[in-house]
Design a protein around this motif. Sequence first.
Motif, mmCIF file in Angstrom:
data_model
loop_
_atom_site.group_PDB
_atom_site.id
_atom_site.type_symbol
_atom_site.label_atom_id
_atom_site.label_comp_id
_atom_site.label_asym_id
_atom_site.label_seq_id
_atom_site.Cartn_x
_atom_site.Cartn_y
_atom_site.Cartn_z
ATOM 1 N N GLN A 47 -64.269 18.675 -40.598
ATOM 2 C CA GLN A 47 -63.660 17.458 -40.056
ATOM 3 C C GLN A 47 -64.008 16.236 -40.902
ATOM 4 O OE1 GLN A 47 -65.170 19.822 -38.205
ATOM 5 N NE2 GLN A 47 -63.346 20.594 -37.174
ATOM 6 N N TRP A 48 -65.221 16.188 -41.439
ATOM 7 C CA TRP A 48 -65.609 15.051 -42.269
ATOM 8 C C TRP A 48 -64.733 14.955 -43.512
ATOM 9 C CZ3 TRP A 48 -67.504 14.460 -47.258
ATOM 10 C CH2 TRP A 48 -68.007 13.184 -47.570
ATOM 11 N N LEU A 49 -64.519 16.081 -44.166
ATOM 12 C CA LEU A 49 -63.675 16.090 -45.364
ATOM 13 C C LEU A 49 -62.224 15.763 -45.012
ATOM 14 C CD1 LEU A 49 -65.124 19.231 -47.166
ATOM 15 C CD2 LEU A 49 -65.296 16.867 -47.948
ATOM 16 N N TYR A 54 -57.440 12.263 -44.775
ATOM 17 C CA TYR A 54 -56.441 11.657 -43.884
ATOM 18 C C TYR A 54 -56.472 10.135 -43.998
ATOM 19 C CZ TYR A 54 -53.656 11.266 -39.574
ATOM 20 O OH TYR A 54 -52.674 10.995 -38.651
ATOM 21 N N GLN A 55 -57.659 9.588 -44.104
ATOM 22 C CA GLN A 55 -57.788 8.130 -44.251
ATOM 23 C C GLN A 55 -57.250 7.662 -45.603
ATOM 24 O OE1 GLN A 55 -61.811 6.751 -43.849
ATOM 25 N NE2 GLN A 55 -61.280 4.602 -44.102
ATOM 26 N N LEU A 56 -57.560 8.406 -46.663
ATOM 27 C CA LEU A 56 -57.079 8.034 -47.993
ATOM 28 C C LEU A 56 -55.555 8.063 -48.080
ATOM 29 C CD1 LEU A 56 -59.657 9.899 -50.268
ATOM 30 C CD2 LEU A 56 -59.398 7.417 -49.999
ATOM 31 N N GLU A 57 -54.940 8.910 -47.281
ATOM 32 C CA GLU A 57 -53.481 9.016 -47.289
ATOM 33 C C GLU A 57 -52.825 8.076 -46.287
ATOM 34 O OE1 GLU A 57 -51.855 13.022 -47.421
ATOM 35 O OE2 GLU A 57 -53.760 13.800 -48.204
ATOM 36 N N GLY A 58 -53.585 7.129 -45.758
ATOM 37 C CA GLY A 58 -53.004 6.130 -44.870
ATOM 38 C C GLY A 58 -52.899 6.571 -43.433
ATOM 39 N N HIS A 59 -53.821 7.436 -42.989
ATOM 40 C CA HIS A 59 -53.836 7.954 -41.620
ATOM 41 C C HIS A 59 -52.552 8.711 -41.275
ATOM 42 C CE1 HIS A 59 -57.620 5.996 -40.596
ATOM 43 N NE2 HIS A 59 -57.187 4.948 -41.293
#
Length: 256
Positions: A47-49, A54-59
């Motif tokens: 989940q951490w990875l 997911y955050q880097l791709e704009g959620h």
Amino acid sequence: MLPAPTVAFSSERAATGTPRFLRDHLWAPLAVTLLVSATLMGAGGDQWLADNLYQLEGHRWTLQNAWFTTHLIHQAGKWASSAAALLAIVLCTHAWRSERAAAWRWPLLYLVLAVALGTGLVSLLKSLTNMDCPWDLARYGGTREFIGLLSPRPPGMPRGVCFPGGHSSAGFAWVSLYFFARMVRPAWRWRGLAAGLLAGGVFGLSQQLRGAHFLSHDLWTLATCWAVSLGLYLLVQRIRRGERSAAVVAAPGEAT
């Protein structure tokens, strides 16, 4: 015409039958797999990875349908692996039909079977296990709650078919090149292993960027393909050893 293998079967057999061989090729990889799996699946590493991707791709999974992940790596990569397998089948067929290529018969048959059984077993496991892809989970824009591999799923919840990673098996199945090289040209075995790890790693990372898999899914794909490759290698070596023993026994009778 295939070049002659450069390894003596007797020396290869001796190396294969040692406790050190099993330590390096079975027990050590198994221990590493369990340790990394515990970190990813038990301690939240998956989940951490995935959270960071997911955050880097704009959620959202921006790369889910991108050209280079879907067409270049997913589709073209699968075609490339299939083409390589077809080439191995052609060479294997030639070796079993030509006496001049007889030394390549078992090594090539091993390679064909290892790739086919590795990808096939991963596909079978996907149909038997019951885990969702990240993109199915509410945490990543989907609708389902995360259910662990050994946890019961709520009644009526659709089946998950994402564990282990299917696409990466088209690359990781080629770790069998390591054992293939041990049979025909041992100096190349690390190149063979690197080719399988690189192909599977690229395929797996692409799927993780798409939200299709957690890292542990691809870890267990690698472990499955390695186990199949190792087990089949030991079996083929045993068959080859039996054939050579039979040939040695038959030789005196032929001379008389």
